[in-house]
Design a protein around this motif. Structure first.
Motif, PDB file in Angstrom:
ATOM      1  N   CYS A 160       0.559   2.642  -6.761  1.00 55.25           N
ATOM      2  CA  CYS A 160       0.233   2.909  -5.359  1.00 55.25           C
ATOM      3  C   CYS A 160       0.727   1.741  -4.529  1.00 55.25           C
ATOM      4  O   CYS A 160      -0.044   1.061  -3.859  1.00 55.25           O
ATOM      5  CB  CYS A 160      -1.276   3.125  -5.211  1.00 55.25           C
ATOM      6  N   THR A 161       2.033   1.485  -4.614  1.00 54.11           N
ATOM      7  CA  THR A 161       2.633   0.313  -3.986  1.00 54.11           C
ATOM      8  C   THR A 161       3.951   0.747  -3.356  1.00 54.11           C
ATOM      9  O   THR A 161       4.935   0.939  -4.053  1.00 54.11           O
ATOM     10  CB  THR A 161       2.886  -0.802  -5.023  1.00 54.11           C
ATOM     11  N   ARG A 162       3.959   0.909  -2.041  1.00 51.63           N
ATOM     12  CA  ARG A 162       5.092   1.540  -1.371  1.00 51.63           C
ATOM     13  C   ARG A 162       6.400   0.804  -1.595  1.00 51.63           C
ATOM     14  O   ARG A 162       7.429   1.417  -1.883  1.00 51.63           O
ATOM     15  CB  ARG A 162       4.797   1.636   0.129  1.00 51.63           C
ATOM     16  N   SER A 163       6.410  -0.531  -1.473  1.00 51.78           N
ATOM     17  CA  SER A 163       7.666  -1.264  -1.566  1.00 51.78           C
ATOM     18  C   SER A 163       8.226  -1.280  -2.977  1.00 51.78           C
ATOM     19  O   SER A 163       9.443  -1.330  -3.165  1.00 51.78           O
ATOM     20  CB  SER A 163       7.469  -2.704  -1.080  1.00 51.78           C
ATOM     21  N   ALA A 164       7.353  -1.246  -3.975  1.00 58.02           N
ATOM     22  CA  ALA A 164       7.798  -1.383  -5.361  1.00 58.02           C
ATOM     23  C   ALA A 164       7.862  -0.060  -6.114  1.00 58.02           C
ATOM     24  O   ALA A 164       8.427   0.000  -7.199  1.00 58.02           O
ATOM     25  CB  ALA A 164       6.884  -2.351  -6.106  1.00 58.02           C
ATOM     26  N   ALA A 165       7.274   0.995  -5.561  1.00 60.64           N
ATOM     27  CA  ALA A 165       7.308   2.305  -6.216  1.00 60.64           C
ATOM     28  C   ALA A 165       7.497   3.377  -5.141  1.00 60.64           C
ATOM     29  O   ALA A 165       6.606   4.187  -4.888  1.00 60.64           O
ATOM     30  CB  ALA A 165       6.028   2.536  -7.015  1.00 60.64           C
ATOM     31  N   PRO A 166       8.678   3.393  -4.515  1.00 60.85           N
ATOM     32  CA  PRO A 166       8.881   4.256  -3.342  1.00 60.85           C
ATOM     33  C   PRO A 166       9.005   5.736  -3.633  1.00 60.85           C
ATOM     34  O   PRO A 166       8.904   6.552  -2.710  1.00 60.85           O
ATOM     35  CB  PRO A 166      10.186   3.717  -2.742  1.00 60.85           C
ATOM     36  N   ALA A 167       9.227   6.129  -4.890  1.00 60.64           N
ATOM     37  CA  ALA A 167       9.452   7.539  -5.205  1.00 60.64           C
ATOM     38  C   ALA A 167       8.201   8.259  -5.701  1.00 60.64           C
ATOM     39  O   ALA A 167       8.232   9.470  -5.932  1.00 60.64           O
ATOM     40  CB  ALA A 167      10.557   7.666  -6.258  1.00 60.64           C
ATOM     41  N   THR A 168       7.098   7.542  -5.859  1.00 62.30           N
ATOM     42  CA  THR A 168       5.923   8.112  -6.526  1.00 62.30           C
ATOM     43  C   THR A 168       5.343   9.302  -5.767  1.00 62.30           C
ATOM     44  O   THR A 168       5.018  10.336  -6.362  1.00 62.30           O
ATOM     45  CB  THR A 168       4.847   7.031  -6.709  1.00 62.30           C
ATOM     46  N   GLU A 169       5.194   9.158  -4.456  1.00 66.43           N
ATOM     47  CA  GLU A 169       4.576  10.247  -3.691  1.00 66.43           C
ATOM     48  C   GLU A 169       5.395  11.527  -3.794  1.00 66.43           C
ATOM     49  O   GLU A 169       4.846  12.623  -3.969  1.00 66.43           O
ATOM     50  CB  GLU A 169       4.407   9.810  -2.230  1.00 66.43           C
ATOM     51  N   ASP A 173      -9.523  -1.432   5.043  1.00 62.49           N
ATOM     52  CA  ASP A 173      -9.817  -0.090   5.546  1.00 62.49           C
ATOM     53  C   ASP A 173      -9.406   0.979   4.537  1.00 62.49           C
ATOM     54  O   ASP A 173     -10.117   1.969   4.341  1.00 62.49           O
ATOM     55  CB  ASP A 173      -9.101   0.148   6.877  1.00 62.49           C
ATOM     56  N   GLN A 174      -8.260   0.776   3.901  1.00 64.99           N
ATOM     57  CA  GLN A 174      -7.809   1.741   2.897  1.00 64.99           C
ATOM     58  C   GLN A 174      -8.686   1.679   1.652  1.00 64.99           C
ATOM     59  O   GLN A 174      -9.007   2.710   1.059  1.00 64.99           O
ATOM     60  CB  GLN A 174      -6.343   1.490   2.540  1.00 64.99           C
ATOM     61  N   ALA A 175      -9.073   0.473   1.251  1.00 70.60           N
ATOM     62  CA  ALA A 175      -9.951   0.345   0.089  1.00 70.60           C
ATOM     63  C   ALA A 175     -11.268   1.062   0.343  1.00 70.60           C
ATOM     64  O   ALA A 175     -11.794   1.762  -0.538  1.00 70.60           O
ATOM     65  CB  ALA A 175     -10.193  -1.126  -0.233  1.00 70.60           C
ATOM     66  N   ARG A 176     -11.815   0.910   1.553  1.00 72.79           N
ATOM     67  CA  ARG A 176     -13.059   1.598   1.885  1.00 72.79           C
ATOM     68  C   ARG A 176     -12.865   3.115   1.920  1.00 72.79           C
ATOM     69  O   ARG A 176     -13.700   3.877   1.418  1.00 72.79           O
ATOM     70  CB  ARG A 176     -13.584   1.108   3.240  1.00 72.79           C
ATOM     71  N   SER A 177     -11.746   3.574   2.490  1.00 72.23           N
ATOM     72  CA  SER A 177     -11.478   5.006   2.562  1.00 72.23           C
ATOM     73  C   SER A 177     -11.352   5.617   1.168  1.00 72.23           C
ATOM     74  O   SER A 177     -11.928   6.675   0.883  1.00 72.23           O
ATOM     75  CB  SER A 177     -10.194   5.253   3.367  1.00 72.23           C
ATOM     76  N   ILE A 178     -10.613   4.959   0.290  1.00 70.19           N
ATOM     77  CA  ILE A 178     -10.472   5.439  -1.086  1.00 70.19           C
ATOM     78  C   ILE A 178     -11.820   5.378  -1.797  1.00 70.19           C
ATOM     79  O   ILE A 178     -12.220   6.314  -2.491  1.00 70.19           O
ATOM     80  CB  ILE A 178      -9.417   4.604  -1.838  1.00 70.19           C
ATOM     81  N   GLY A 179     -12.524   4.293  -1.598  1.00 65.88           N
ATOM     82  CA  GLY A 179     -13.757   4.038  -2.338  1.00 65.88           C
ATOM     83  C   GLY A 179     -14.980   4.735  -1.801  1.00 65.88           C
ATOM     84  O   GLY A 179     -16.074   4.557  -2.347  1.00 65.88           O
ATOM     85  N   ARG A 230      -5.018  13.915  -1.620  1.00 68.86           N
ATOM     86  CA  ARG A 230      -6.066  14.666  -0.929  1.00 68.86           C
ATOM     87  C   ARG A 230      -5.592  16.079  -0.579  1.00 68.86           C
ATOM     88  O   ARG A 230      -6.330  17.048  -0.767  1.00 68.86           O
ATOM     89  CB  ARG A 230      -6.481  13.917   0.341  1.00 68.86           C
ATOM     90  N   ARG A 231      -4.384  16.181  -0.065  1.00 70.15           N
ATOM     91  CA  ARG A 231      -3.878  17.499   0.335  1.00 70.15           C
ATOM     92  C   ARG A 231      -3.770  18.435  -0.858  1.00 70.15           C
ATOM     93  O   ARG A 231      -4.072  19.633  -0.755  1.00 70.15           O
ATOM     94  CB  ARG A 231      -2.509  17.333   1.010  1.00 70.15           C
ATOM     95  N   LEU A 232      -3.366  17.884  -2.006  1.00 70.51           N
ATOM     96  CA  LEU A 232      -3.207  18.696  -3.214  1.00 70.51           C
ATOM     97  C   LEU A 232      -4.517  18.826  -3.995  1.00 70.51           C
ATOM     98  O   LEU A 232      -4.550  19.465  -5.041  1.00 70.51           O
ATOM     99  CB  LEU A 232      -2.129  18.096  -4.115  1.00 70.51           C
ATOM    100  N   ASP A 241       0.841  -1.194   0.000  1.00 70.60           N
ATOM    101  CA  ASP A 241       0.000   0.000   0.000  1.00 70.60           C
ATOM    102  C   ASP A 241       0.882   1.252   0.000  1.00 70.60           C
ATOM    103  O   ASP A 241       2.110   1.158   0.035  1.00 70.60           O
ATOM    104  CB  ASP A 241      -0.911   0.009   1.233  1.00 70.60           C
ATOM    105  N   ASN A 242       0.247   2.420  -0.054  1.00 63.31           N
ATOM    106  CA  ASN A 242       0.994   3.682   0.027  1.00 63.31           C
ATOM    107  C   ASN A 242       0.061   4.777   0.540  1.00 63.31           C
ATOM    108  O   ASN A 242      -0.392   5.633  -0.220  1.00 63.31           O
ATOM    109  CB  ASN A 242       1.577   4.066  -1.333  1.00 63.31           C
ATOM    110  N   PRO A 243      -0.272   4.741   1.830  1.00 61.80           N
ATOM    111  CA  PRO A 243      -1.213   5.733   2.366  1.00 61.80           C
ATOM    112  C   PRO A 243      -0.712   7.168   2.248  1.00 61.80           C
ATOM    113  O   PRO A 243      -1.517   8.096   2.128  1.00 61.80           O
ATOM    114  CB  PRO A 243      -1.389   5.312   3.825  1.00 61.80           C
ATOM    115  N   GLU A 244       0.614   7.362   2.268  1.00 57.07           N
ATOM    116  CA  GLU A 244       1.134   8.719   2.119  1.00 57.07           C
ATOM    117  C   GLU A 244       0.799   9.302   0.749  1.00 57.07           C
ATOM    118  O   GLU A 244       0.512  10.498   0.619  1.00 57.07           O
ATOM    119  CB  GLU A 244       2.652   8.729   2.336  1.00 57.07           C
ATOM    120  N   LEU A 245       0.814   8.458  -0.273  1.00 59.04           N
ATOM    121  CA  LEU A 245       0.468   8.922  -1.611  1.00 59.04           C
ATOM    122  C   LEU A 245      -0.990   9.375  -1.661  1.00 59.04           C
ATOM    123  O   LEU A 245      -1.296  10.446  -2.210  1.00 59.04           O
ATOM    124  CB  LEU A 245       0.721   7.801  -2.623  1.00 59.04           C
TER     125      LEU A 245
END
Length: 284
Positions: free
Chosen positions: A248-257, A129-135, A109-111, A100-104
């Protein structure tokens, strides 16, 4: 190492245009609501309109949406994020790997950026919980990226392959996972894992009643560690009506956010507005 290599191939596959061109003659049309297994937006009558879809292709093939500049040439761009997790990666998540990547999501949301998240059913089960929050956030919509993140055509970057008779069921299972997590803003769109598909897949997927969505801008964020390099790749590729693929995958795409912190203000300075895929499709 073999498993890590497989994930790398899968994510790198999201950065390649490996698919054939879409079926000729497919045009946007708001004729179909979400599939029965996909939660539709609440309300009726004066409520939100059903997400637009494309008409089926020849012989009922699943239609494929790709970038269109639109009649007005308006500077709009759809940022899309693949929430990847394969059906067999549960043990890695149990050992602490973060898919996951909750920071992203918090940065979007912030932007105040609208976006479409192409989510696998397995991801929704791991992070309900994240799927519900996004959805349930009107800023976002959840689209289908399969349940298993296995390939729908081969070869496809070393991914295991879903058998043709099981393809529609795999997609429906993902929609069920979104519904079980409590997601509401679910749209009848589908992204092929790795972007790989063929005529067999388009025919086999037809019962799922989805519109497949490709992309024209590759973010190049899979395993990238330099956010500026990712930002440059996005900024150099965007045109009016572009669909950008990121992860949106923290371990595999760490620079995206971090890359987004540059991409968003620079595109806005160029006059671009961020939209979800459904709005881009509705504009034609």
């Amino acid at each position: 190492m073999a498993v890590i290599g497989l994930l790398g191939a899968a994510l790198l596959g999201c950065g390649e245009d490996a698919a054939p061109p879409p079926a000729p003659g497919a045009r946007p049309t708001a004729v179909s609501p979400a599939p029965s297994s996909a939660p539709a937006r609440p309300g009726s009558g004066a409520g939100p309109a059903a997400p637009p879809t494309l008409a089926a292709g020849p012989q009922g093939r699943t239609p494929v949406y790709e970038r269109r500049a639109g009649r007005s040439g308006e500077k709009v761009v759809a940022l899309t994020f693949d929430a990847d997790m394969t059906a067999d990666q549960g043990p890695r998540a149990a050992r602490g790997e973060r898919f996951d990547n909750p920071e992203l999501i918090a940065t979007l949301r912030r932007l105040e950026v609208d976006a479409t998240v192409f989510m696998t059913g397995r991801w929704a089960e791991e992070y309900p919980d994240q799927a519900r929050s996004i959805g349930t956030d009107p800023r976002f919509e959840i689209a289908n990226h399969s349940y298993s993140h296995y390939a729908f055509a081969e070869p496809c970057y070393g991914l295991p392959t879903v058998a043709a008779p099981d393809m529609a069921a795999d997609v429906r299972r993902a929609f069920d996972s979104f519904r079980n997590a409590g997601a509401v803003n679910v749209v009848p769109y589908f992204r092929f894992p790795g972007g790989c598909y063929d005529d067999t897949a388009l025919h086999a997927l037809a019962p799922a009643r989805v519109t497949a969505v490709q992309w024209d801008v590759v973010g190049g964020d899979a395993f990238a560690k330099d956010p500026d390099a990712v930002a440059e790749q996005v900024l150099s590729g965007v045109r009016p009506g572009s669909v950008v693929v990121l992860h949106c995958t923290r371990s595999a795409a760490p620079a995206t956010e971090r890359a987004l912190r540059r991409v968003v203000p620079e595109l806005r300075a160029r006059g671009y507005r961020f939209v979800k895929v459904s709005e881009l499709m509705r504009a034609g």
